[in-house]
Structure formats: C-alpha cells, structure tokens
Motif scaffolding. Structure first.
Motif, PDB file in Angstrom:
ATOM      1  N   ILE A   1       2.148   2.841  -7.429  1.00  0.00           N
ATOM      2  CA  ILE A   1       3.010   2.145  -8.343  1.00  0.00           C
ATOM      3  C   ILE A   1       4.214   2.568  -8.011  1.00  0.00           C
ATOM      4  O   ILE A   1       5.078   1.957  -8.720  1.00  0.00           O
ATOM      5  CB  ILE A   1       2.503   1.600 -10.069  1.00  0.00           C
ATOM      6  CG1 ILE A   1       2.302   3.357  -9.939  1.00  0.00           C
ATOM      7  CG2 ILE A   1       1.163   1.257 -10.328  1.00  0.00           C
ATOM      8  CD1 ILE A   1       2.227   3.535 -11.589  1.00  0.00           C
ATOM      9  N   SER A   2       4.295   4.174  -7.321  1.00  0.00           N
ATOM     10  CA  SER A   2       4.985   4.472  -7.007  1.00  0.00           C
ATOM     11  C   SER A   2       4.880   5.003  -5.806  1.00  0.00           C
ATOM     12  O   SER A   2       4.162   6.528  -5.410  1.00  0.00           O
ATOM     13  CB  SER A   2       6.139   5.473  -8.262  1.00  0.00           C
ATOM     14  OG  SER A   2       7.287   5.593  -7.645  1.00  0.00           O
ATOM     15  N   GLY A   3       6.164   5.127  -4.559  1.00  0.00           N
ATOM     16  CA  GLY A   3       6.633   5.509  -3.548  1.00  0.00           C
ATOM     17  C   GLY A   3       6.097   4.770  -1.681  1.00  0.00           C
ATOM     18  O   GLY A   3       6.396   3.792  -2.071  1.00  0.00           O
ATOM     19  N   ARG A   4       6.418   5.413  -0.546  1.00  0.00           N
ATOM     20  CA  ARG A   4       6.776   4.964   0.024  1.00  0.00           C
ATOM     21  C   ARG A   4       6.000   3.461   0.354  1.00  0.00           C
ATOM     22  O   ARG A   4       6.125   2.704   1.214  1.00  0.00           O
ATOM     23  CB  ARG A   4       6.609   5.810   1.454  1.00  0.00           C
ATOM     24  CG  ARG A   4       7.400   6.815   1.190  1.00  0.00           C
ATOM     25  CD  ARG A   4       7.532   7.544   2.264  1.00  0.00           C
ATOM     26  NE  ARG A   4       7.395   7.233   3.543  1.00  0.00           N
ATOM     27  CZ  ARG A   4       7.074   7.841   4.586  1.00  0.00           C
ATOM     28  NH1 ARG A   4       7.303   9.355   4.701  1.00  0.00           N
ATOM     29  NH2 ARG A   4       7.631   7.002   6.015  1.00  0.00           N
ATOM     30  N   THR A   5       4.268   3.899   0.137  1.00  0.00           N
ATOM     31  CA  THR A   5       3.520   2.289  -0.084  1.00  0.00           C
ATOM     32  C   THR A   5       3.485   1.839  -1.284  1.00  0.00           C
ATOM     33  O   THR A   5       1.876   1.489  -1.770  1.00  0.00           O
ATOM     34  CB  THR A   5       2.139   2.673   1.154  1.00  0.00           C
ATOM     35  OG1 THR A   5       1.345   4.461  -0.221  1.00  0.00           O
ATOM     36  CG2 THR A   5       2.271   3.165   1.920  1.00  0.00           C
ATOM     37  N   GLN A   6       4.217   1.157  -2.054  1.00  0.00           N
ATOM     38  CA  GLN A   6       4.287   0.703  -3.024  1.00  0.00           C
ATOM     39  C   GLN A   6       3.446  -0.573  -3.405  1.00  0.00           C
ATOM     40  O   GLN A   6       3.659  -1.268  -2.711  1.00  0.00           O
ATOM     41  CB  GLN A   6       5.054   0.700  -3.671  1.00  0.00           C
ATOM     42  CG  GLN A   6       5.500   0.422  -5.476  1.00  0.00           C
ATOM     43  CD  GLN A   6       7.118   0.028  -6.228  1.00  0.00           C
ATOM     44  OE1 GLN A   6       7.898   0.458  -5.192  1.00  0.00           O
ATOM     45  NE2 GLN A   6       7.328  -0.266  -7.357  1.00  0.00           N
ATOM     46  N   ASN A   7       2.334  -0.477  -4.038  1.00  0.00           N
ATOM     47  CA  ASN A   7       1.351  -1.844  -4.168  1.00  0.00           C
ATOM     48  C   ASN A   7       0.341  -1.764  -2.829  1.00  0.00           C
ATOM     49  O   ASN A   7      -0.301  -2.782  -3.418  1.00  0.00           O
ATOM     50  CB  ASN A   7       2.074  -3.100  -3.840  1.00  0.00           C
ATOM     51  CG  ASN A   7       2.894  -3.559  -5.148  1.00  0.00           C
ATOM     52  OD1 ASN A   7       3.146  -2.869  -6.312  1.00  0.00           O
ATOM     53  ND2 ASN A   7       4.347  -3.561  -4.826  1.00  0.00           N
ATOM     54  N   GLU A   8       0.376  -1.077  -2.374  1.00  0.00           N
ATOM     55  CA  GLU A   8      -1.520  -0.977  -1.541  1.00  0.00           C
ATOM     56  C   GLU A   8      -2.560   0.306  -2.256  1.00  0.00           C
ATOM     57  O   GLU A   8      -1.604   0.357  -3.734  1.00  0.00           O
ATOM     58  CB  GLU A   8      -0.951   0.504  -0.021  1.00  0.00           C
ATOM     59  CG  GLU A   8      -2.216   0.360   0.729  1.00  0.00           C
ATOM     60  CD  GLU A   8      -1.540   1.200   1.400  1.00  0.00           C
ATOM     61  OE1 GLU A   8      -2.489   1.125   2.469  1.00  0.00           O
ATOM     62  OE2 GLU A   8      -0.469   1.487   2.301  1.00  0.00           O
TER      63      GLU A   8
ATOM     64  N   GLU B   1      -9.839   3.990 -17.247  1.00  0.00           N
ATOM     65  CA  GLU B   1      -8.723   3.193 -16.895  1.00  0.00           C
ATOM     66  C   GLU B   1      -7.926   2.849 -17.134  1.00  0.00           C
ATOM     67  O   GLU B   1      -7.338   3.369 -17.964  1.00  0.00           O
ATOM     68  CB  GLU B   1      -9.327   1.944 -17.791  1.00  0.00           C
ATOM     69  CG  GLU B   1      -8.915   0.792 -17.515  1.00  0.00           C
ATOM     70  CD  GLU B   1      -9.739  -0.116 -15.848  1.00  0.00           C
ATOM     71  OE1 GLU B   1      -9.374  -0.925 -15.599  1.00  0.00           O
ATOM     72  OE2 GLU B   1     -10.966   0.728 -15.752  1.00  0.00           O
ATOM     73  N   GLY B   2      -6.145   2.955 -16.284  1.00  0.00           N
ATOM     74  CA  GLY B   2      -5.452   2.880 -16.755  1.00  0.00           C
ATOM     75  C   GLY B   2      -4.235   4.041 -16.564  1.00  0.00           C
ATOM     76  O   GLY B   2      -3.256   3.960 -16.835  1.00  0.00           O
TER      77      GLY B   2
ATOM     78  N   GLY C   1       3.360  15.204  -5.790  1.00  0.00           N
ATOM     79  CA  GLY C   1       4.424  14.511  -5.550  1.00  0.00           C
ATOM     80  C   GLY C   1       5.741  13.452  -5.802  1.00  0.00           C
ATOM     81  O   GLY C   1       5.271  13.850  -7.064  1.00  0.00           O
ATOM     82  N   LYS C   2       6.182  12.901  -5.414  1.00  0.00           N
ATOM     83  CA  LYS C   2       6.763  11.049  -5.496  1.00  0.00           C
ATOM     84  C   LYS C   2       6.489  10.128  -5.942  1.00  0.00           C
ATOM     85  O   LYS C   2       6.451   9.131  -5.915  1.00  0.00           O
ATOM     86  CB  LYS C   2       8.317  11.206  -5.161  1.00  0.00           C
ATOM     87  CG  LYS C   2       9.050  11.989  -4.978  1.00  0.00           C
ATOM     88  CD  LYS C   2      10.262  11.701  -4.502  1.00  0.00           C
ATOM     89  CE  LYS C   2      11.304  12.846  -4.183  1.00  0.00           C
ATOM     90  NZ  LYS C   2      13.195  12.905  -4.061  1.00  0.00           N
ATOM     91  N   THR C   3       4.580  10.069  -5.653  1.00  0.00           N
ATOM     92  CA  THR C   3       3.975   9.396  -5.487  1.00  0.00           C
ATOM     93  C   THR C   3       2.692   8.980  -6.921  1.00  0.00           C
ATOM     94  O   THR C   3       2.219  10.419  -6.588  1.00  0.00           O
ATOM     95  CB  THR C   3       2.587   9.458  -4.447  1.00  0.00           C
ATOM     96  OG1 THR C   3       3.686   9.446  -2.316  1.00  0.00           O
ATOM     97  CG2 THR C   3       1.496   8.151  -3.764  1.00  0.00           C
ATOM     98  N   VAL C   4       2.890   7.668  -7.315  1.00  0.00           N
ATOM     99  CA  VAL C   4       2.104   7.796  -8.805  1.00  0.00           C
ATOM    100  C   VAL C   4       0.811   6.426  -8.302  1.00  0.00           C
ATOM    101  O   VAL C   4       1.469   5.522  -7.608  1.00  0.00           O
ATOM    102  CB  VAL C   4       2.899   7.045  -9.393  1.00  0.00           C
ATOM    103  CG1 VAL C   4       2.752   7.122 -10.781  1.00  0.00           C
ATOM    104  CG2 VAL C   4       4.064   8.346  -9.482  1.00  0.00           C
ATOM    105  N   PHE C   5      -0.121   7.241  -8.356  1.00  0.00           N
ATOM    106  CA  PHE C   5      -1.451   6.096  -9.111  1.00  0.00           C
ATOM    107  C   PHE C   5      -1.449   5.699  -9.862  1.00  0.00           C
ATOM    108  O   PHE C   5      -1.309   6.166 -10.915  1.00  0.00           O
ATOM    109  CB  PHE C   5      -1.728   6.435  -7.639  1.00  0.00           C
ATOM    110  CG  PHE C   5      -2.048   6.438  -6.578  1.00  0.00           C
ATOM    111  CD1 PHE C   5      -2.342   5.636  -5.224  1.00  0.00           C
ATOM    112  CD2 PHE C   5      -2.228   8.001  -6.375  1.00  0.00           C
ATOM    113  CE1 PHE C   5      -1.895   5.796  -3.993  1.00  0.00           C
ATOM    114  CE2 PHE C   5      -1.581   8.427  -4.729  1.00  0.00           C
ATOM    115  CZ  PHE C   5      -1.816   7.268  -3.585  1.00  0.00           C
TER     116      PHE C   5
END
Length: 244
Positions: free
Chosen positions: A18-25, A89-90, A96-100
């Motif tokens: 939800i946040s990072g270089r590959t958002q929505n992956e 769930e959720g 780092g700056k990457t959020v899942f």
C-alpha cells in the motif's frame, strides 16, 4: 468443518503493498516460511531502509506470525515496533518506507498470485522465481528432507524440533523451541541451512556470544555432521536432515 458440516475453505496469507516503489502489487505468502529483505531473502524489497535480511512471516497451525530478524530500522505492525507478532486480517506491516496490508484469501482465488515480489534488480527476480518454482515442486513430492534439531537447554531439559523448511534461524525471536529463555542467545543468533542433497550448514548471524561447532567458535558457513555438537548460549544442539 463449519457448522453446516461442509469443509472450511483453505485460506492463504496475502500481502498488498500500500506504500512503496511497487504500490498495489500483491504477494502470496508461502505455506511455511517467507523471508523479506533487500538482498538475502525469498521476497526482495527494493528499499534502502530495509535490511539485507529484514523479517520473516511463518505459517504456524494455519496462523501467520511475523518475526523481526534483528533489522537495522525495525519491523512495525500497525505503527508499533515488534520482535514477534501474530497477524490478523487488515494489519499493516512496515519495513523501511514500504508498507503492506495483511489479508487472508481463499486459496482458489489467489492461485494466480506469485510468491514473488517486484524488484528493480531483474537478476534477483529471476533467481527468486527459480527458487519459488523449486519449492512449489518440492511441496508436491511425497519424499521430503526436513531439519531435525535435538536440543539440550541450559536447565537440562531436552526437546526434538522438526522443521519443514530449508532455512531456519535460532535465536530469542525464533517461533520454535525455548531459546527466548536463554539470555546468552541473541534475537537472531544462528542460521541453519539445508541444501537439496540433505547437507546441513550453520552460520553465525553476528551474535553477541558466538556459535561453537565441536567447541570451536565459527565464522562463515560451516557444514554440520549428525555427530557434531553445536552450542549457542547455554544450549547444545545436534542437527540432522530427516527424510519423510
């Protein structure tokens, strides 16, 4: 079984970036153990603030558990820095700056999602893809080789631990055993690695008090024989490959 007598649908853990270089992956978690990191990992996260080996998610009794692997900048669940956390769930996971965002989906609905995460390093992508393919084939084979660890703890109690994975980390953050009760063991103390031919290797992970093979402190990767004695903290281990 559910209340209507029908078998419950098999669930699979999935992460949505939800946040990072590959958002929505999307990335599908493996059935045993998934390691995340910038370099030495199953899932490569291209983020300068992510450690080479950052954290891992293990599926234990159909529940997913997140473990920080002594990362430099920490692993966070819902904004709180963690060492261990059971995921629900959720939940949001930050490295780092990457959020899942963690979700559970019906297995049949996520078969198309790879156990592979996007990376700017295409060579690493191909390597991880090959590892993923080998693991998927291995899961279908009736004959597998697993890690068996015989432990004598510092208080004299004994335990035999069987792990259905090729890489495991011994430490106070381990999801198995009682290593968290030994103050001389680091959070991520030692790596155990099993190769495809059934050979076992160990490697110190920068622990405070070191790892010892037959009484000798080790550096680098060392092969372990079934008769060898491995010591971490006050625990003595014998590690073997066991066919099933």
């Amino acid at each position: 079984m559910n209340k209507g007598g029908k078998p419950e649908k098999e669930k699979r853990g999935v992460l949505v970036c939800i946040s990072g270089r590959t958002q929505n992956e999307l990335v599908k978690l493996r059935r045993d153990n998934t390691i995340f990191g910038r370099e030495k990992a199953d899932i490569i996260v291209s983020d300068a603030e992510v450690s080479a080996t950052h954290c891992q998610i293990q599926c234990i009794d159909d529940s997913y558990h997140l473990f920080d692997m002594n990362s430099s900048n920490g692993t966070y669940v819902n904004g709180q820095r963690i060492v261990k956390a059971k995921l629900k769930e959720g939940d949001t996971i930050e490295m780092g700056k990457t959020v899942f965002r963690f979700a559970l989906e019906d297995e049949k609905n996520v078969r198309h999602i790879p156990t592979l995460f996007g990376s700017s390093n295409k060579k690493q992508d191909r390597s991880t893809s090959l590892v993923d393919t080998l693991i998927e084939k291995e899961l279908k084979q009736a004959h597998k080789v697993n890690l068996e660890i015989h432990v004598v703890y510092g208080n004299g109690t004994r335990e035999t631990i069987l792990l259905h994975q090729k890489v495991a980390f011994i430490g106070r953050a381990s999801s198995f055993g009682h290593f968290d009760q030994d103050s001389e063991i680091s959070r991520k103390h030692m790596m155990i690695k099993l190769n495809d031919t059934g050979e076992v290797f160990i490697e110190d992970q920068g622990s405070t008090n070191g790892c010892f093979l037959n009484g000798q402190k080790i550096n680098g990767l060392h092969r372990v024989q079934p008769s060898d004695e491995v010591r971490v903290g006050r625990c003595v281990l014998r590690i073997t490959a066991k066919s099933s």
